[in-house]
Design a protein around this motif. Structure first.
Motif, PDB file in Angstrom:
ATOM      1  N   GLU A 258       0.820  -1.219   0.000  1.00  0.00           N
ATOM      2  CA  GLU A 258       0.000   0.000   0.000  1.00  0.00           C
ATOM      3  C   GLU A 258       0.848   1.261   0.000  1.00  0.00           C
ATOM      4  O   GLU A 258       0.425   2.297  -0.502  1.00  0.00           O
ATOM      5  CB  GLU A 258      -0.915   0.018   1.227  1.00  0.00           C
ATOM      6  CG  GLU A 258      -2.073  -0.917   1.084  1.00  0.00           C
ATOM      7  CD  GLU A 258      -2.908  -0.975   2.347  1.00  0.00           C
ATOM      8  OE1 GLU A 258      -3.241   0.089   2.876  1.00  0.00           O
ATOM      9  OE2 GLU A 258      -3.201  -2.088   2.789  1.00  0.00           O
ATOM     10  N   ASP A 259       2.041   1.168   0.590  1.00  0.00           N
ATOM     11  CA  ASP A 259       2.872   2.354   0.633  1.00  0.00           C
ATOM     12  C   ASP A 259       3.552   2.634  -0.684  1.00  0.00           C
ATOM     13  O   ASP A 259       3.958   3.758  -0.948  1.00  0.00           O
ATOM     14  CB  ASP A 259       3.919   2.221   1.736  1.00  0.00           C
ATOM     15  CG  ASP A 259       3.368   2.670   3.058  1.00  0.00           C
ATOM     16  OD1 ASP A 259       2.335   3.381   3.018  1.00  0.00           O
ATOM     17  OD2 ASP A 259       3.918   2.310   4.087  1.00  0.00           O
ATOM     18  N   LEU A 279       9.989   3.027  -9.386  1.00  0.00           N
ATOM     19  CA  LEU A 279      10.921   4.054  -8.919  1.00  0.00           C
ATOM     20  C   LEU A 279      10.881   4.180  -7.404  1.00  0.00           C
ATOM     21  O   LEU A 279      11.906   4.297  -6.747  1.00  0.00           O
ATOM     22  CB  LEU A 279      10.563   5.405  -9.535  1.00  0.00           C
ATOM     23  CG  LEU A 279      11.285   5.745 -10.827  1.00  0.00           C
ATOM     24  CD1 LEU A 279      10.862   7.116 -11.313  1.00  0.00           C
ATOM     25  CD2 LEU A 279      12.786   5.733 -10.604  1.00  0.00           C
ATOM     26  N   ARG A 280       9.653   4.155  -6.864  1.00  0.00           N
ATOM     27  CA  ARG A 280       9.519   4.279  -5.411  1.00  0.00           C
ATOM     28  C   ARG A 280      10.212   3.125  -4.704  1.00  0.00           C
ATOM     29  O   ARG A 280      10.934   3.315  -3.729  1.00  0.00           O
ATOM     30  CB  ARG A 280       8.035   4.281  -5.023  1.00  0.00           C
ATOM     31  CG  ARG A 280       7.427   5.658  -5.123  1.00  0.00           C
ATOM     32  CD  ARG A 280       5.945   5.607  -4.811  1.00  0.00           C
ATOM     33  NE  ARG A 280       5.252   6.468  -5.749  1.00  0.00           N
ATOM     34  CZ  ARG A 280       4.146   6.175  -6.384  1.00  0.00           C
ATOM     35  NH1 ARG A 280       3.572   5.005  -6.188  1.00  0.00           N
ATOM     36  NH2 ARG A 280       3.600   7.023  -7.207  1.00  0.00           N
ATOM     37  N   LEU A 281       9.991   1.912  -5.251  1.00  0.00           N
ATOM     38  CA  LEU A 281      10.627   0.738  -4.642  1.00  0.00           C
ATOM     39  C   LEU A 281      12.146   0.886  -4.685  1.00  0.00           C
ATOM     40  O   LEU A 281      12.840   0.687  -3.680  1.00  0.00           O
ATOM     41  CB  LEU A 281      10.202  -0.523  -5.399  1.00  0.00           C
ATOM     42  CG  LEU A 281      10.827  -1.825  -4.912  1.00  0.00           C
ATOM     43  CD1 LEU A 281      10.307  -2.189  -3.546  1.00  0.00           C
ATOM     44  CD2 LEU A 281      10.568  -2.965  -5.870  1.00  0.00           C
ATOM     45  N   PHE A 282      12.641   1.246  -5.868  1.00  0.00           N
ATOM     46  CA  PHE A 282      14.079   1.412  -6.062  1.00  0.00           C
ATOM     47  C   PHE A 282      14.618   2.473  -5.098  1.00  0.00           C
ATOM     48  O   PHE A 282      15.625   2.261  -4.417  1.00  0.00           O
ATOM     49  CB  PHE A 282      14.320   1.811  -7.516  1.00  0.00           C
ATOM     50  CG  PHE A 282      15.747   2.109  -7.840  1.00  0.00           C
ATOM     51  CD1 PHE A 282      16.674   1.084  -7.924  1.00  0.00           C
ATOM     52  CD2 PHE A 282      16.167   3.404  -8.067  1.00  0.00           C
ATOM     53  CE1 PHE A 282      17.984   1.352  -8.224  1.00  0.00           C
ATOM     54  CE2 PHE A 282      17.477   3.688  -8.365  1.00  0.00           C
ATOM     55  CZ  PHE A 282      18.392   2.659  -8.435  1.00  0.00           C
ATOM     56  N   ALA A 283      13.916   3.614  -5.040  1.00  0.00           N
ATOM     57  CA  ALA A 283      14.366   4.711  -4.189  1.00  0.00           C
ATOM     58  C   ALA A 283      14.358   4.278  -2.726  1.00  0.00           C
ATOM     59  O   ALA A 283      15.274   4.598  -1.965  1.00  0.00           O
ATOM     60  CB  ALA A 283      13.474   5.920  -4.385  1.00  0.00           C
ATOM     61  N   GLY A 284      13.341   3.517  -2.348  1.00  0.00           N
ATOM     62  CA  GLY A 284      13.254   3.046  -0.965  1.00  0.00           C
ATOM     63  C   GLY A 284      14.446   2.158  -0.622  1.00  0.00           C
ATOM     64  O   GLY A 284      15.073   2.311   0.425  1.00  0.00           O
ATOM     65  N   PRO A 390       6.571   8.536   1.653  1.00  0.00           N
ATOM     66  CA  PRO A 390       6.385   9.383   2.832  1.00  0.00           C
ATOM     67  C   PRO A 390       5.794   8.642   4.030  1.00  0.00           C
ATOM     68  O   PRO A 390       6.022   9.021   5.170  1.00  0.00           O
ATOM     69  CB  PRO A 390       5.427  10.470   2.334  1.00  0.00           C
ATOM     70  CG  PRO A 390       4.838   9.948   1.092  1.00  0.00           C
ATOM     71  CD  PRO A 390       5.784   8.971   0.509  1.00  0.00           C
ATOM     72  N   GLU A 391       5.057   7.553   3.752  1.00  0.00           N
ATOM     73  CA  GLU A 391       4.417   6.834   4.864  1.00  0.00           C
ATOM     74  C   GLU A 391       5.445   6.038   5.672  1.00  0.00           C
ATOM     75  O   GLU A 391       5.184   5.625   6.790  1.00  0.00           O
ATOM     76  CB  GLU A 391       3.382   5.855   4.313  1.00  0.00           C
ATOM     77  CG  GLU A 391       2.266   6.507   3.533  1.00  0.00           C
ATOM     78  CD  GLU A 391       1.205   7.068   4.439  1.00  0.00           C
ATOM     79  OE1 GLU A 391       0.734   6.323   5.297  1.00  0.00           O
ATOM     80  OE2 GLU A 391       0.879   8.255   4.296  1.00  0.00           O
ATOM     81  N   GLN A 392       6.581   5.747   5.042  1.00  0.00           N
ATOM     82  CA  GLN A 392       7.532   4.844   5.685  1.00  0.00           C
ATOM     83  C   GLN A 392       8.799   5.558   6.145  1.00  0.00           C
ATOM     84  O   GLN A 392       9.815   4.925   6.381  1.00  0.00           O
ATOM     85  CB  GLN A 392       7.922   3.718   4.710  1.00  0.00           C
ATOM     86  CG  GLN A 392       6.794   2.782   4.355  1.00  0.00           C
ATOM     87  CD  GLN A 392       6.540   1.723   5.411  1.00  0.00           C
ATOM     88  OE1 GLN A 392       7.133   1.771   6.483  1.00  0.00           O
ATOM     89  NE2 GLN A 392       5.654   0.801   5.136  1.00  0.00           N
ATOM     90  N   ILE A 393       8.731   6.897   6.240  1.00  0.00           N
ATOM     91  CA  ILE A 393       9.922   7.679   6.578  1.00  0.00           C
ATOM     92  C   ILE A 393      10.625   7.154   7.828  1.00  0.00           C
ATOM     93  O   ILE A 393      11.829   6.920   7.826  1.00  0.00           O
ATOM     94  CB  ILE A 393       9.530   9.153   6.810  1.00  0.00           C
ATOM     95  CG1 ILE A 393       9.217   9.828   5.497  1.00  0.00           C
ATOM     96  CG2 ILE A 393      10.629   9.910   7.549  1.00  0.00           C
ATOM     97  CD1 ILE A 393      10.399  10.365   4.790  1.00  0.00           C
ATOM     98  N   GLY A 451      -0.349  -4.676  -8.447  1.00  0.00           N
ATOM     99  CA  GLY A 451       0.787  -4.870  -7.549  1.00  0.00           C
ATOM    100  C   GLY A 451       1.813  -3.799  -7.829  1.00  0.00           C
ATOM    101  O   GLY A 451       1.525  -2.608  -7.680  1.00  0.00           O
ATOM    102  N   LEU A 452       2.985  -4.233  -8.273  1.00  0.00           N
ATOM    103  CA  LEU A 452       3.986  -3.233  -8.644  1.00  0.00           C
ATOM    104  C   LEU A 452       3.649  -2.628  -9.992  1.00  0.00           C
ATOM    105  O   LEU A 452       3.886  -1.463 -10.248  1.00  0.00           O
ATOM    106  CB  LEU A 452       5.368  -3.876  -8.689  1.00  0.00           C
ATOM    107  CG  LEU A 452       6.160  -3.852  -7.393  1.00  0.00           C
ATOM    108  CD1 LEU A 452       7.477  -4.538  -7.571  1.00  0.00           C
ATOM    109  CD2 LEU A 452       6.381  -2.430  -6.908  1.00  0.00           C
TER     110      LEU A 452
END
Lengths: 475, 401, 360
Positions: A258-259, A279-284, A390-393, A451-452
């Motif tokens: 969800e994040d 991109l979000r996954l990679f950035a995370g 932002p949810e997982q900062i 999903g992704l």
């Protein structure tokens, strides 16, 4: 019913509260009616115009005041009767007005609350480029309205609860009764009912009671400030929990995916959404691993760095007094402090602080030869990248420090065992029986449409199987 | 109860372990201050001792990209000892992880070098893809030249060797492939020959070039690395012959892997060109080998299918239009003769020095196993298997625009 | 009841299959079989394919009962012997994996690595998985599989241009004996799937489990043989200098000096794969202990096993040559015996009987 007696009792139980108002109204036929309310939480104009004025004009000789009040005069809000003093005390606190006189056997309880309510502005945490800009507010009624407006169906079930011995906060459970799994609803209800606490100030107070284990690194309850997101989640079979006084709606069950999804993904093209999710996954991942990797490579695995990059790095770290491990740790520490300070500072000072932090501290430290430019760059990159989720900062920042330690202590080996341990830990978590990494572990092929990669809404004919539901069909 | 106790103790144990580790790590300096990064090695053999030089990077504070290197030299009975002594000399551990090349001198290569190079393959330091380079001069001198120049010479050596491999002889000269060749039945491998362009020579050449010469004159002239395409061929781990660039060109006709080669035909006399010379680029180059052993005579038939693309034409007759066919019987014959000549020259060189550069042993063994074994059994000594090999060439040419 | 899904079971099978396959196995086989190594690899992987199929059949036939219970019912007290053999094999295999990991680190990434720190931290992670349910290791395999698969394929493609596929031909020049001794010597690395039997009763089989396992394992066999073929074709006779095939292979090209430094990527992939497989083996060890000896608390037996691993590991100093010799001699005979026993057991157990109520 003895008026003075009741007045004394009420005053006593409210400990002579100054905002408890007793008003005696004399009707045309000289009968005295007493109105009791708590100042500031009732709409006094409404009271004056719609109750007091008609009462004063009322000729009550031939009629029963109670009947008239209930059926004719009070034409707004909820009206009920009660003869328990305890009940009327709690009603008073909820913004009701109590009406009684000597002849009545019961109190009339009329709703005329007026809470200070903020407009449903766009929440600062989840702004979208194109999409609804409304956000939840602190008032639970308005929040329910916002959800009702989006879910105009008879299946929308709203269940009320009160939690908190002192705050008596109103909590609402919202779900679609033709979609949500009854077992899940029962489970959530039981867990909420079991909560014993003096007060619920914000919905986040409930989160800790709803998660199984006490010490959690990862959040296991979803939270949103936007009614459109809450609606989408309810439609997938989740349960939303609203709490009075909080602009955050909780959603259960919650999965990590969800994040990676943002409401923006559904308001743009599918390709764009898919790219953004990757991109979000990679950035995370980069945000978590980069400082650790940098230290590991520099402290243990010089031979794996390409020669040109190595020359640049060795030239820049030449003469730095701290070893790479302490250097990066120092910058991360500085970064975390700046983050915390900029959150707490008044807005305008905060703006100045971020400029001071970024420019002066970083630049001066580099120039003074205390830290090297690559280390500052690495921490800055991770800082920026972590804001894509932002949810997982907080989780990212915790894990970043853990992996920095692992990289510094054991090198790449530490990062590998840390990574495998992290995956093992994540897959062992679950939220209300739903595996935390669903639909990837366990792999659910039907859920991969959202999903992704995101396929078009027209193709998502079924609800996701990872969230328990009783009505699979969506279209 | 016991479970909780164990959990508590386990936590204490792990935390204690981490704290101890952290204390150790905090005291640990960065790897760059205890390790010397070596980018190149050279090995000479002088007075019965190995003289090993290492090119080591010195970091310069400031953060800008600049590569300063220093050459450290040591002599010892073995390479390993020399490197070990060198570590004492500079007070840092020498790490060969970034070593891109090893320059081997002529003296060193006069003996079987595999015994010495074996150390590099066994140690965990050096990558198995390190380039081996040969020089007629003193290897240390060549290594010094690589660090004189400010640009990254490591790259240049790599790039020129790669060019050699693409255009001259598609033989890899890395450490691993050297050993692979040495352990194969043909035992032949090769590596680029690096020479130095002398100062005087360079001055002459810059004077002769009028256009670019001006620029060169303004800069101080130095000796620099020169790669003219000559190759050193190693048989049985010893350097047996250094092939000149023209000899190397003869060998390219055995090499089907080359991507782009050139061919120059002289004395062409046909209806279009009179007494002319054409330089062709072979953009299409298909070479087929057939191996057979007939009556104890190994025969290799090579079929060439060449696409000729003219690059420059000098002719006594009038100007030839660009889009016209050049390939006719005359040209084909000339090409065929040239190739024949080149192939036979190359073969006689190979036979003379017993260098099986193109793995003929393996090919015969694979394609006509029993006949080849029979041929070998009649041969004494077995190393002379190349002597009786006969090569037949068939050339087919076509135009390529 | 925590049960593995069919997909998770297949993922575990893949990890168990590839445990040492692209790391030390190619050089181990080459050291005895030389040019015929690829045939040895093919034969051994086919034996492995048979073992995996038989184990899967047993698992499908017995979805509710553990291996020990079935064996106890059929052969009585001898069940302890079989489980004991499996436990010894698992211990040796885990030790071999740790040795492989340790020397891998020294070969590729580290200049020196303290063996005590290595073994302690590695065991911590493995024990974490051992204490958790089967689903945890299953799901971890499910997640890691894709990263590792993609990484391995990319590494294999990186230097394909240097491979000369006729290099090791002609095969069987010296008859069958080198091939067979190659098969025998490396058998220890190919016997790991026998331990899959310990997953009996922990898998929730679906209708296609057997077919899917067969297909996936066949793909693995092809993948493994092709990978070995590429290694042998690239390194040729210098294979004897190569210990860790995939990581050495990925740095074969002498010209891409900048990109070659990505060797750490292939090393990380190799290590993660090996590590995950070791975690699987550790879980199987725990399953063997729990199912057969019915310990109330897992802490003591697992700690004892860990102590054994640490002591043997430190005593042998994770010495590659020592383990290679051991693998080629005692362990290979032991594994051959174990594979035979397990295959016979599997054949007996997978025969469908009319009165067997556990058939799904």
């Amino acid at each position: 019913m003895h008026v003075e007696d009741i007045k004394q009792k009420l005053k006593q139980s409210f400990d002579n509260a100054t905002d408890l108002v007793f008003k005696k109204v004399t009707t045309k036929s000289k009968q005295i009616v007493v109105l009791v309310w708590i100042e500031n939480i009732v709409d006094q104009q409404l009271l004056a115009q719609n109750i007091i004025a008609p009462l004063q004009k009322l000729d009550s000789k031939d009629c029963d005041i109670k009947e008239v009040l209930q059926n004719e005069i009070i034409s707004f809000g909820k009206v009920s009767t009660s003869n328990s003093l305890e009940e009327i005390e709690s009603k008073l606190l909820e913004g009701f007005c109590i009406i009684f006189n000597e002849n009545m056997e019961q109190f009339i309880v009329a709703e005329c609350a007026k809470w200070i309510v903020r407009l449903p502005n766009e929440p600062p945490t989840s702004a979208v480029l194109e999409g609804p800009r409304e956000g939840f507010v602190e008032d639970i009624i308005s929040n329910t309205t916002l959800l009702r407006r989006r879910l105009k169906t008879k299946h929308l079930k709203i269940e009320d609860m009160t939690i908190g011995n002192e705050t008596n906060s109103s909590v609402k459970l919202i779900y679609l009764n033709n979609v949500a799994d009854p077992k899940l609803v029962q489970n959530v209800k039981e867990q909420l009912n079991n909560i014993v606490i003096d007060g619920v100030v914000d919905s986040h107070y409930l989160v800790e009671f709803l998660t199984n284990k006490q010490q959690q690194i990862f959040k296991q309850i979803g939270s949103t400030e936007k009614p459109d997101i809450a609606t989408a989640k309810i439609l997938e079979g989740r349960i939303a929990i609203l709490c009075d006084g909080s602009p955050i709606a909780l959603t259960v069950p919650y999965i990590l995916l969800e994040d990676l999804q943002s409401s923006n993904d559904y308001y743009t093209t599918t390709t764009r959404a898919t790219i953004m999710r990757y991109l979000r996954l990679f950035a995370g991942i980069i945000a978590i691993l980069l400082p650790g990797l940098y230290i590991a490579l520099l402290s243990y695995h010089l031979k794996t760095i390409p020669i040109k990059l190595l020359i640049t790095i060795t030239n820049s770290i030449q003469g730095i007094p701290l070893p790479p491990f302490l250097e990066v740790l120092f910058i991360i520490f500085l970064f975390e402090i700046l983050y915390e300070a900029s959150l707490r500072m008044p807005r305008y000072v905060g703006l100045a602080l971020s400029v001071v932090g970024a420019l002066i501290l970083g630049d001066t430290a580099v120039k003074a030869g205390l830290v090297s430019p690559p280390a500052v760059l690495i921490v800055a990159i991770t800082g920026v990248m972590s804001y894509t989720l932002p949810e997982q900062i907080s989780q990212i920042s915790f894990l970043r420090i853990v992996f920095t330690f692992l990289g510094g202590l054991l090198g790449l080996y530490g990062i590998i065992i840390g990574g495998i341990f992290l995956i093992g830990y994540l897959v062992s978590l679950d939220s209300f029986g739903v595996p935390y990494l669903a639909p990837f572990a366990p792999y659910i092929s039907s859920d991969q449409k959202d999903g992704l990669t995101r396929s078009s809404l027209a193709k998502m004919k079924n609800r996701p199987s990872s969230i328990p539901n009783i009505n699979k069909k969506r279209q | 109860m016991t479970k909780q106790l164990i959990k508590k103790w386990a936590t204490i144990l792990i935390i204690g372990f981490l704290v101890l580790l952290a204390i150790e790590t905090i005291n640990m300096p960065g790897q760059n201050s205890v390790r010397a990064i070596c980018t190149g090695l050279s090995i000479d053999y002088e007075d019965l001792e190995y003289s090993v030089s290492a090119q080591i990077i010195i970091p310069e504070a400031g953060g800008e990209y600049s590569q300063k290197t220093v050459i450290v030299n040591n002599k010892a009975q073995s390479i390993e000892e020399a490197l070990h002594n060198m570590e004492f000399q500079i007070g840092k551990k020498i790490r060969l992880g970034h070593c891109g090349f090893i320059i081997l001198s002529k003296d060193f290569c006069e003996n079987n070098i595999t015994k010495e190079l074996d150390y590099f393959l066994r140690g965990n330091n050096l990558g198995n893809n390190t380039l081996l380079l040969y020089t007629d001069l003193k290897a240390q001198k060549v290594l010094e030249k690589t660090s004189n120049i400010n640009s990254n010479e490591v790259d240049n050596l790599q790039i020129t060797s790669k060019y050699n491999q693409q255009h001259l002889l598609s033989k890899s000269s890395s450490l691993m492939s050297f050993f692979n060749d040495y352990l194969s039945p043909h035992k032949t491998s090769c590596m680029p020959n690096i020479t130095l362009e002398e100062e005087a020579e360079k001055k002459n050449s810059s004077n002769s070039q009028s256009g670019a010469g001006e620029k060169n004159n303004s800069e101080p002239t130095k000796d620099s690395i020169k790669n003219d395409g000559s190759m050193a061929v190693f048989v049985n781990g010893k350097c047996s012959k250094v092939l000149s660039p023209s000899e190397c060109e003869n060998f390219q006709w055995f090499d089907p892997k080359l991507t782009e080669t050139r061919l120059k035909i002289e004395n062409i006399n046909n209806d279009k060109i009179k007494n002319g010379t054409i330089s062709f680029t072979l953009s299409h180059r298909c070479i087929n080998f057939e191996y057979k052993v007939l009556h104890n005579q190994p025969i290799i038939t090579i079929n060439y299918n060449l696409g000729l693309k003219p690059e420059s034409i000098t002719s006594e007759s009038h100007i030839v239009p660009t889009y016209s066919s050049f390939v006719d019987d005359v040209v084909t014959n000339l090409v065929s003769n040239k190739i024949n000549q080149a192939v036979s020259n190359a073969l006689s060189l190979m036979q003379q020095y017993e260098m099986d550069l193109f793995n003929f042993y393996h090919q015969f063994n694979l394609n006509c196993h029993s006949n080849w074994q029979e041929y070998l059994s009649n041969l004494l000594p077995i190393e002379h298997y190349l002597d009786k090999i006969k090569i037949i060439t068939n050339v087919y040419c076509s135009d390529e625009f | 009841m925590t049960e593995l899904t069919s997909k998770q079971y297949i993922c575990i099978v893949v990890f168990i299959f590839f445990t040492s396959k692209l790391v030390t196995m190619p050089s181990l086989v080459f050291s005895t079989a030389n040019n015929d190594a690829i045939i040895s690899v093919l034969i051994n992987t086919l034996i492995e394919l048979i073992t995996i199929s038989l184990c899967t059949l047993v698992i499908i036939r017995n979805p509710k009962t553990t291996l020990f219970d079935i064996l106890k019912r059929k052969i009585g007290i001898l069940a302890y012997l079989v489980i004991g053999l499996l436990i010894i094999f698992l211990l040796a295999r885990i030790l071999y994996c740790f040795q492989e990991l340790y020397s891998f680190f020294l070969e590729t990434l580290y200049d020196d690595l303290n063996p005590y720190i290595f073994i302690f931290s590695a065991l911590c992670v493995c024990l974490f998985f051992a204490f958790k349910k089967a689903t945890v290791i299953g799901r971890t395999c499910e997640i890691l599989l894709w990263f590792i698969l993609i990484g391995t394929v990319l590494s294999l493609l990186s230097n394909l241009e240097y491979a000369s596929f006729t290099q090791n031909m002609p095969y069987l020049e010296n008859g069958l004996s080198p091939t067979l001794s190659g098969c025998k010597d490396a058998m220890f690395l190919f016997g790991t799937p026998t331990c899959l039997l310990l997953l009996t009763g922990k898998v929730k089989p679906n209708h296609h489990l057997f077919k899917n396992t067969l297909v996936v394992t066949s793909i693995c066999v092809v993948f493994c043989v092709v990978a070995c073929f590429i290694f042998y074709a690239t390194f040729g006779n210098s294979m004897q200098y190569v210990l860790f095939s995939l990581s050495e292979y990925s740095q074969y090209d002498p010209y891409i000096l900048e990109l070659q430094r990505l060797i750490w990527m292939s090393a990380v992939i190799d290590i993660s794969k090996l590590f995950c497989s070791t975690c699987c083996l550790m879980y199987l060890l725990k399953a063997a202990l729990v199912d057969s000896f019915r310990f109330k608390s897992l802490v003591l037996p697992l700690l004892t096993m860990s102590a054994v691993i640490i002591i043997v590991g430190i005593l042998t100093r994770f010495d590659t040559i020592f383990w290679f010799d051991l693998t080629k001699s005692y362990l290979s005979y032991f594994t051959i015996a174990l594979i035979l026993i397990c295959q016979i057991i599997c054949l007996v157990l997978s025969i469908r009987r009319k009165d067997d109520k556990t058939i799904n």
